[in-house]
Scaffold this motif. Structure first.
Motif, short mmCIF file in Angstrom:
data_model
loop_
_atom_site.label_atom_id
_atom_site.label_comp_id
_atom_site.label_asym_id
_atom_site.label_seq_id
_atom_site.Cartn_x
_atom_site.Cartn_y
_atom_site.Cartn_z
N VAL A 357 -45.71 -2.37 -53.27
CA VAL A 357 -46.95 -2.08 -52.54
C VAL A 357 -48.08 -2.89 -53.16
N LEU A 358 -48.86 -3.55 -52.33
CA LEU A 358 -49.87 -4.50 -52.78
C LEU A 358 -51.27 -3.90 -52.77
N SER A 359 -52.09 -4.36 -53.71
CA SER A 359 -53.52 -4.03 -53.70
C SER A 359 -54.36 -5.29 -53.51
N SER A 360 -53.73 -6.46 -53.54
CA SER A 360 -54.45 -7.73 -53.49
C SER A 360 -55.06 -7.97 -52.12
N THR A 361 -56.10 -8.80 -52.08
CA THR A 361 -56.75 -9.20 -50.83
C THR A 361 -56.88 -10.72 -50.79
N GLU A 362 -57.02 -11.23 -49.56
CA GLU A 362 -57.23 -12.67 -49.36
C GLU A 362 -58.27 -12.87 -48.26
N PHE A 363 -59.01 -13.97 -48.39
CA PHE A 363 -60.06 -14.31 -47.42
C PHE A 363 -59.73 -15.66 -46.80
N TYR A 364 -59.81 -15.73 -45.46
CA TYR A 364 -59.49 -16.96 -44.74
C TYR A 364 -60.70 -17.45 -43.97
N ARG A 365 -61.04 -18.73 -44.17
CA ARG A 365 -62.12 -19.39 -43.43
C ARG A 365 -61.51 -20.30 -42.37
N PRO A 366 -61.58 -19.94 -41.09
CA PRO A 366 -60.92 -20.73 -40.06
C PRO A 366 -61.38 -22.18 -40.00
N GLU A 367 -62.70 -22.42 -40.20
CA GLU A 367 -63.16 -23.80 -40.06
C GLU A 367 -62.64 -24.70 -41.18
N LEU A 368 -62.28 -24.10 -42.32
CA LEU A 368 -61.72 -24.87 -43.43
C LEU A 368 -60.20 -24.78 -43.48
N ASP A 369 -59.63 -23.83 -42.74
CA ASP A 369 -58.19 -23.55 -42.78
C ASP A 369 -57.74 -23.34 -44.22
N GLU A 370 -58.46 -22.48 -44.94
CA GLU A 370 -58.18 -22.22 -46.35
C GLU A 370 -58.19 -20.73 -46.64
N TRP A 371 -57.26 -20.31 -47.51
CA TRP A 371 -57.22 -18.95 -48.02
C TRP A 371 -57.71 -18.93 -49.46
N GLN A 372 -58.43 -17.87 -49.82
CA GLN A 372 -58.86 -17.64 -51.19
C GLN A 372 -58.58 -16.20 -51.58
N ALA A 373 -58.22 -15.99 -52.84
CA ALA A 373 -57.97 -14.64 -53.33
C ALA A 373 -59.29 -13.86 -53.38
N GLY A 374 -59.22 -12.60 -53.02
CA GLY A 374 -60.38 -11.72 -53.09
C GLY A 374 -60.17 -10.63 -54.11
N PRO A 375 -61.12 -9.70 -54.24
CA PRO A 375 -60.99 -8.62 -55.22
C PRO A 375 -59.92 -7.62 -54.80
N SER A 376 -59.11 -7.19 -55.73
CA SER A 376 -58.05 -6.21 -55.43
C SER A 376 -58.66 -4.85 -55.15
N MET A 377 -58.04 -4.12 -54.23
CA MET A 377 -58.45 -2.75 -53.97
C MET A 377 -58.19 -1.86 -55.18
N MET A 378 -58.85 -0.74 -55.20
CA MET A 378 -58.65 0.20 -56.30
C MET A 378 -57.27 0.84 -56.25
N ILE A 379 -56.74 1.02 -55.02
CA ILE A 379 -55.45 1.68 -54.81
C ILE A 379 -54.55 0.75 -54.02
N PRO A 380 -53.32 0.48 -54.50
CA PRO A 380 -52.38 -0.26 -53.65
C PRO A 380 -52.02 0.61 -52.45
N ARG A 381 -51.89 -0.01 -51.28
CA ARG A 381 -51.61 0.80 -50.09
C ARG A 381 -51.01 -0.05 -48.97
#
Length: 391
Positions: A357-381
């Motif tokens: 079960v994951l708590s990680s997040t990712e952010f995607y910018r369509p105009e750049l076609d790039e993913w970046q890691a975001g802040p993990s949630m407090m609770i995996p879910r």
């Protein structure tokens, strides 16, 4: 040049008005009113535009003075949003603040709600603190639930259906008032369902397909906040559970899911005609328990699991004009049963399953076609939802 006079009343016969300060008095109050740049109030008092005034230099607005007083008190102390007395006052304050272009929070809010942490169903709710790049706890739901439908309507979070400790499909609705920080019961759906697709479109919330406790269903219903009730609409052409759903340009796009085997087909709903049709193009990948998101005039389908039981990271984009799908950069981690939302022009995904079960997040910018890691949630879910609220 915008016409700022179009919302101003004539100067006789108004019963409930707001009086804004004249040019040469109440300087401190005037400074309070213009502090939110880009708001209607700031434009009225900026001096950049011609605005009708009386002989004392005052501006009159045909608005409710009680709600304006609450907004003015907030502008005097921006760290303390108003606390409405009840749900009706909360909705009225949000409408009034929207009219003035005033925001109670400096950033859009993304809530992570419910789901399962690998051990138990969750009531827990957390909110993304965009400024500090972290998640913070907030008031939990009244009921534990996983695999539920959710959407934001009138700046309130609506959570419906799903399953909890009894593993039965649920039909109830609960609503979170962000200003009052309270959860309240709402009108239950006509049909119990879990693993339904859900979306808000043109002031209605749709619950699409899912599993009703006995089998995969093609039933679709829509919630109208004014009537505070659900109504049945045309059924899906294809029975689907664990599908993804998004709205774009007045139409509903329902993608993938399972009908016994996992799908790559797309059904499109036209609410004005109450009619479904199968889209001419299929997705490149089968995906069930994935997500669909509308962003920058495109619909994106991401993640999920295929018929070989593989969670995948792929992202594809449906171009509204051409009607075809094209693959984009994949997520950094494969995910199924995760959540997704859009903040500004960025897609946010988080949680789900990929072995664990994951708590990680990712952010995607369509105009750049790039993913970046975001802040993990407090609770995996997993089996949870992300909901965006602008206040």
């Amino acid at each position: 040049m915008p016409d700022l006079n179009k919302n101003l009343p004539v100067q006789d016969g108004f019963a409930a008005t707001v009086q804004l300060p004249c040019r040469h008095s109440a300087a401190a109050e005037g400074a309070t009113l213009v502090q939110q740049k880009g708001s209607y109030l700031e434009a009225l008092l900026s001096g950049r535009y011609h605005v009708s005034r009386d002989r004392y230099g005052r501006i009159f607005l045909n608005r409710d003075p009680e709600y304006f007083r609450a907004i003015l008190n907030f502008l005097r102390n921006p760290s303390t949003p108003p606390v409405p007395r009840d749900s009706a006052e909360s909705e009225a304050l949000v409408r009034e603040a929207d009219y003035y272009g005033v925001r109670f929070f400096p950033y859009q809010l993304i809530f992570a709600v419910g789901g399962h942490d690998g051990y138990e169903h969750l009531r827990a709710t957390e909110v993304l603190d965009v400024n500090n790049h972290c998640w913070r706890p907030c008031r939990p739901m009244s009921t534990e639930r996983t695999y539920f439908g959710a959407a934001t309507l009138n700046s309130k979070l609506h959570i419906f259906g799903g399953q909890n400790l009894d593993y039965k499909a649920m039909s109830d609705l609960e609503v979170y008032d962000c200003l009052r920080d309270t959860w309240e019961p709402g009108a239950g759906m006509r049909f119990p369902r879990r693993n339904c697709a859900s979306v808000e479109l043109d002031k209605r919330i749709y619950a699409v397909g899912g599993f009703d406790g006995t089998g995969i269903t093609d039933q679709v219903e829509a919630y109208d906040a004014r009537l505070k009730s659900w109504m049945q609409v045309a059924s899906l052409p294809t029975k689907r559970s664990s599908a993804a759903c998004s709205g774009l340009n007045g139409k509903l796009y329902v993608m993938g899911g399972t009908s016994g085997t996992r799908l790559r087909t797309v059904d499109v709903f036209e609410p004005r005609m109450n009619k479904w049709e199968t889209h001419k193009s299929e997705m490149n990948c089968e995906r069930s328990a994935g997500q669909a998101i509308s962003c920058v005039n495109h619909v994106f389908a991401v993640g999920g699991i295929d018929n070989a039981q593989n969670p995948h990271a792929s992202l594809e984009c449906l171009d509204y004009d051409s009607g075809s799908f094209s693959l984009r950069s994949s997520m950094q981690e494969p995910r199924m049963e995760f959540a997704a939302a859009v903040i500004s022009d960025t897609i946010v995904v988080g949680g789900g399953q990929n072995g664990g079960v994951l708590s990680s997040t990712e952010f995607y910018r369509p105009e750049l076609d790039e993913w970046q890691a975001g802040p993990s949630m407090m609770i995996p879910r997993y089996g949870h939802q992300y909901l965006l609220c602008t206040l």
